[in-house]
Design a protein around this motif. Structure first.
Motif, PDB file in Angstrom:
ATOM      1  N   LEU A 125      -5.716  81.743 112.628  1.00 34.53           N
ATOM      2  CA  LEU A 125      -5.273  80.406 113.056  1.00 34.53           C
ATOM      3  C   LEU A 125      -4.498  79.703 111.942  1.00 34.53           C
ATOM      4  CD1 LEU A 125      -5.158  77.965 114.950  1.00 34.53           C
ATOM      5  CD2 LEU A 125      -7.402  77.290 114.087  1.00 34.53           C
ATOM      6  N   LEU A 126      -5.026  79.741 110.721  1.00 37.00           N
ATOM      7  CA  LEU A 126      -4.342  79.074 109.614  1.00 37.00           C
ATOM      8  C   LEU A 126      -2.977  79.700 109.339  1.00 37.00           C
ATOM      9  CD1 LEU A 126      -7.397  78.495 107.258  1.00 37.00           C
ATOM     10  CD2 LEU A 126      -6.111  76.740 108.502  1.00 37.00           C
ATOM     11  N   LEU A 127      -2.896  81.014 109.472  1.00 38.76           N
ATOM     12  CA  LEU A 127      -1.608  81.699 109.309  1.00 38.76           C
ATOM     13  C   LEU A 127      -0.644  81.265 110.406  1.00 38.76           C
ATOM     14  CD1 LEU A 127       0.239  83.722 107.964  1.00 38.76           C
ATOM     15  CD2 LEU A 127      -1.028  85.559 109.084  1.00 38.76           C
ATOM     16  N   TYR A 160      -3.388  74.525 119.775  1.00 39.70           N
ATOM     17  CA  TYR A 160      -2.129  74.690 119.052  1.00 39.70           C
ATOM     18  C   TYR A 160      -1.214  75.705 119.726  1.00 39.70           C
ATOM     19  CZ  TYR A 160      -3.611  71.646 115.287  1.00 39.70           C
ATOM     20  OH  TYR A 160      -3.992  70.549 114.555  1.00 39.70           O
ATOM     21  N   ARG A 161      -1.801  76.743 120.310  1.00 43.62           N
ATOM     22  CA  ARG A 161      -0.957  77.693 121.059  1.00 43.62           C
ATOM     23  C   ARG A 161      -0.353  76.985 122.265  1.00 43.62           C
ATOM     24  NH1 ARG A 161      -3.028  83.315 123.737  1.00 43.62           N
ATOM     25  NH2 ARG A 161      -3.885  81.860 125.267  1.00 43.62           N
ATOM     26  N   GLY A 162      -1.151  76.145 122.917  1.00 45.46           N
ATOM     27  CA  GLY A 162      -0.654  75.375 124.054  1.00 45.46           C
ATOM     28  C   GLY A 162       0.487  74.456 123.646  1.00 45.46           C
ATOM     29  N   TYR A 186     -12.782  70.755 122.598  1.00 49.86           N
ATOM     30  CA  TYR A 186     -11.962  70.400 121.440  1.00 49.86           C
ATOM     31  C   TYR A 186     -11.221  69.103 121.776  1.00 49.86           C
ATOM     32  CZ  TYR A 186      -9.108  70.828 117.293  1.00 49.86           C
ATOM     33  OH  TYR A 186      -8.508  70.588 116.075  1.00 49.86           O
ATOM     34  N   GLU A 187     -11.763  68.000 121.324  1.00 45.68           N
ATOM     35  CA  GLU A 187     -11.337  66.657 121.755  1.00 45.68           C
ATOM     36  C   GLU A 187      -9.849  66.357 121.585  1.00 45.68           C
ATOM     37  OE1 GLU A 187     -13.887  63.519 120.380  1.00 45.68           O
ATOM     38  OE2 GLU A 187     -15.684  64.614 120.986  1.00 45.68           O
ATOM     39  N   PRO A 188      -9.198  66.755 120.470  1.00 41.23           N
ATOM     40  CA  PRO A 188      -7.761  66.421 120.338  1.00 41.23           C
ATOM     41  C   PRO A 188      -6.893  66.969 121.470  1.00 41.23           C
ATOM     42  CG  PRO A 188      -8.659  67.120 118.220  1.00 41.23           C
ATOM     43  CD  PRO A 188      -9.714  67.396 119.255  1.00 41.23           C
ATOM     44  N   ALA A 189      -7.379  67.992 122.169  1.00 40.04           N
ATOM     45  CA  ALA A 189      -6.592  68.574 123.262  1.00 40.04           C
ATOM     46  C   ALA A 189      -6.491  67.634 124.456  1.00 40.04           C
ATOM     47  CB  ALA A 189      -7.208  69.905 123.701  1.00 40.04           C
ATOM     48  N   GLU A 190      -7.463  66.746 124.606  1.00 37.04           N
ATOM     49  CA  GLU A 190      -7.513  65.824 125.757  1.00 37.04           C
ATOM     50  C   GLU A 190      -6.245  64.978 125.855  1.00 37.04           C
ATOM     51  OE1 GLU A 190      -9.331  64.267 129.051  1.00 37.04           O
ATOM     52  OE2 GLU A 190     -10.679  65.293 127.654  1.00 37.04           O
TER      53      GLU A 190
END
Length: 198
Positions: A125-127, A160-162, A186-190
């Protein structure tokens, strides 16, 4: 003679206990968010065991939490000198570059961490994130895919992929990922889902 041997044995046991106690005290302070005290305890431990990789790394993390990034980086690099394949040190050095917005060097460190352990979803993920920020879209997508294949409940990776799919105008895939991230809690996705997919 027996008394002398017993005194030496007590001394050795006391030294071992005090070393262990200092490391454990450092860990306890770190868990409580008492990072200055953690640094002091790890430093005390390292005065007795200067080559202890775990204590050096943990002290680096405590320095990082204090915002003393140069000292943190010095500890992480010291760990890497001792163990060139230390995933945690590589990830921490990569995060240091990422924080400085040096995404190429961040990606380099994250890639080395992923090479050290190709089952490490966080390294993938970080990469992906570093490549995403550097504008390396194809490589970012490759490693987002790896992150979710390694950990199928990785909400952050789905989000992030979304976001990248939406940027590429692949709305169906993007919204599907955002919905998955949201459903995984994962709240930020909302907010992203509401903005792009409603």
């Amino acid at each position: 003679m027996k008394k002398f041997s017993f005194i030496i044995l007590l001394g050795v046991l006391f030294a071992a206990c005090s070393e262990k106690d200092a490391a454990e005290i450092g860990d306890a302070h770190f868990k409580k968010g008492e990072y200055k005290k953690a640094v002091a305890a790890y430093t005390e431990f390292l005065s007795m065991k200067p080559a202890n990789e775990i204590a050096i790394y943990n002290r680096g993390r405590a320095y990082e939490e204090l915002g003393e990034y140069d000292k943190a980086l010095a500890d992480f690099k010291k760990v890497l000198e001792m163990n060139p394949k230390s995933e945690q040190a590589l990830l921490s050095i990569g995060k240091n570059y990422y924080r400085q917005e040096d995404y190429a060097n961040a990606a380099f460190q994250f890639e080395k961490a992923f090479e050290a352990n190709s089952q490490n979803a966080q390294a993938a993920l970080l990469l992906a994130r570093a490549n995403h920020k550097a504008g390396e879209v194809e490589k970012a997508m490759e490693f987002y895919n790896k992150a979710v294949s390694l950990k199928n409940n990785y909400g952050e990776a789905y989000m992030y992929r979304g976001a990248l799919n939406i940027f590429l105008n692949k709305m169906t895939s993007g919204c599907s990922d955002l919905k998955r991230a949201k459903n995984l809690g994962y709240e930020p996705a909302e907010a992203l889902y509401k903005e792009y997919c409603k």
